[in-house]
Design an enzyme around this catalytic site. Structure first.
Site, PDB file in Angstrom:
ATOM      1  N   ASP A 129       0.840  -1.193   0.000  1.00 21.42           N
ATOM      2  CA  ASP A 129       0.000   0.000   0.000  1.00 21.42           C
ATOM      3  C   ASP A 129       0.877   1.246   0.000  1.00 21.42           C
ATOM      4  OD1 ASP A 129      -2.930   1.093   0.603  1.00 21.42           O
ATOM      5  OD2 ASP A 129      -1.501   2.243   1.807  1.00 21.42           O
TER       6      ASP A 129
ATOM      7  N   TYR B 280       3.183  10.094   0.573  1.00 24.81           N
ATOM      8  CA  TYR B 280       4.171   9.495   1.479  1.00 24.81           C
ATOM      9  C   TYR B 280       5.599   9.805   1.030  1.00 24.81           C
ATOM     10  CZ  TYR B 280       0.121   6.594   2.801  1.00 24.81           C
ATOM     11  OH  TYR B 280      -1.116   6.136   3.181  1.00 24.81           O
TER      12      TYR B 280
ATOM     13  N   LYS C 190      -2.531   6.292  -4.191  1.00 23.41           N
ATOM     14  CA  LYS C 190      -3.611   7.236  -3.892  1.00 23.41           C
ATOM     15  C   LYS C 190      -3.353   8.597  -4.522  1.00 23.41           C
ATOM     16  CE  LYS C 190      -3.773   4.918   0.576  1.00 23.41           C
ATOM     17  NZ  LYS C 190      -2.351   4.505   0.689  1.00 23.41           N
TER      18      LYS C 190
ATOM     19  N   HIS D  14      -7.378   9.934  -2.015  1.00 27.21           N
ATOM     20  CA  HIS D  14      -6.817   9.799  -0.671  1.00 27.21           C
ATOM     21  C   HIS D  14      -7.696  10.427   0.414  1.00 27.21           C
ATOM     22  CE1 HIS D  14      -2.639   9.331   1.420  1.00 27.21           C
ATOM     23  NE2 HIS D  14      -3.631   9.044   2.243  1.00 27.21           N
TER      24      HIS D  14
END
Length: 319
Positions: free
Chosen positions: A48, A53, A82, A115
């Site tokens: 994931d 990130y 996302k 997201h």
């Protein structure tokens, strides 16, 4: 291979997703590629990720290494990413997806999620801040306009499945009302301190798989306070860990699986990556599921407070 024992959740379109995956949020830079390699070596087939990130290039390095070694083929893996909040305008969606694919060194992702339902000001900053330095600058883009652009990604072969993350029931319904392709999943925070009973029931009713993030309570989250309760140290969880001869983390991960949720625990420590995956050799008794359910305290860890005031904030007005 151990991964053969991993159950899968079935999306409404018939596609499937492994019920455990490696989460990569808040993973320290420089350690993510090795974590991905360790995970794949030890049976994980679900990773994931997310653009925000800022470690998808490392994830891509780890995946590429294991494909090159012949440990896995691309089709053996399920990779999620996302769409970030600054890319909600329909004309920005494909470009954002292609950036993710480039970073991951992949031709497609298996699942692509919006997201958050909140849109931020478009531009190079992931977190565009107002003058106070505390709150984000919003965009007026509406996620119901974003969704058709997500559907086009499926049609273009860039993604196999599309879904949502952090959407409340009213927001999911708004998407369902315009969707040609209904969302496959809603990825939400879920653990014994925050069960999200209303939204999980809504998702079940509409054939939407729940993916549980922060199943261990995200003890290393950047905004943690010294007096915040620590789920992994909860006495009730500890008693169950002792009863079953497992770690607290294994109890919490197994709990989500038995609730029917896909679960994505994060770690960069090889030992924990291995033990987090070892949750298929035991089953929690029904009475113990009730014990964990009783820990509910509406203990949300990821409230997205910087986006309070946004008309589409998912938690400010509706839990």
């Amino acid at each position: 291979m151990a991964c053969a024992t991993v159950p899968k959740a079935i999306f409404k379109n018939g596609n499937s997703i492994p019920m455990i995956g490696l989460g990569t949020w808040n993973s320290p830079p420089g350690q993510v590629a090795q974590a991905v390699k360790d995970a794949i070596d030890n049976g994980y087939r679900h990773i994931d990720c997310a653009h925000v990130y800022q470690n998808e290039h490392e994830v891509g390095d780890g995946i590429a290494a294991k494909i090159a070694e012949g440990v896995v083929k691309r089709e053996d893996l399920f990779v999620t990413s996302k769409l970030w909040n600054t890319f909600h305008r329909p004309e920005l969606v494909e470009g954002a997806c292609r950036t993710t694919l480039k970073n991951l060194k992949l031709d497609y992702v298996d699942l692509y999620l919006i997201h958050w339902p909140v849109a931020y000001r478009e531009g190079p900053e992931l977190f565009p801040m107002g003058p106070d330095g505390q709150t984000f600058v919003f965009s007026d883009a509406d996620y119901v306009d974003t969704w058709p652009a997500m559907e086009k990604l499926v049609e273009a072969g860039l993604v196999r499945n599309i879904g949502l993350s952090n959407f409340n029931t009213k927001q999911i319904q708004r998407v369902l009302d315009v969707a040609k392709i209904p969302p496959a999943t809603n990825q939400i925070e879920c653990h014994p301190y925050l069960h999200q009973g209303k939204i999980t029931a809504f998702c079940a009713k509409h054939g939407i798989v729940v993916t549980a993030y922060s199943p261990l309570g995200s003890p290393a989250r950047p905004w943690v306070k010294a007096d915040d309760p620590v789920l992994l140290d909860d006495g009730t969880v500890g008693q169950l860990a002792k009863k079953y001869g497992k770690s607290a983390a294994q109890i919490l991960i197994r709990y989500q699986i038995q609730l029917g949720h896909v679960v994505i625990p994060k770690s960069v420590t090889k030992e924990r990556i291995v033990t987090n995956f070892d949750v298929f050799s035991f089953q929690l008794e029904d009475a113990d599921l009730q014990v964990l359910a009783a820990l509910e305290r509406n203990g949300r860890i990821c409230p997205e407070t910087g986006a309070f005031g946004h008309p589409h904030h998912p938690f400010e007005k509706e839990e």
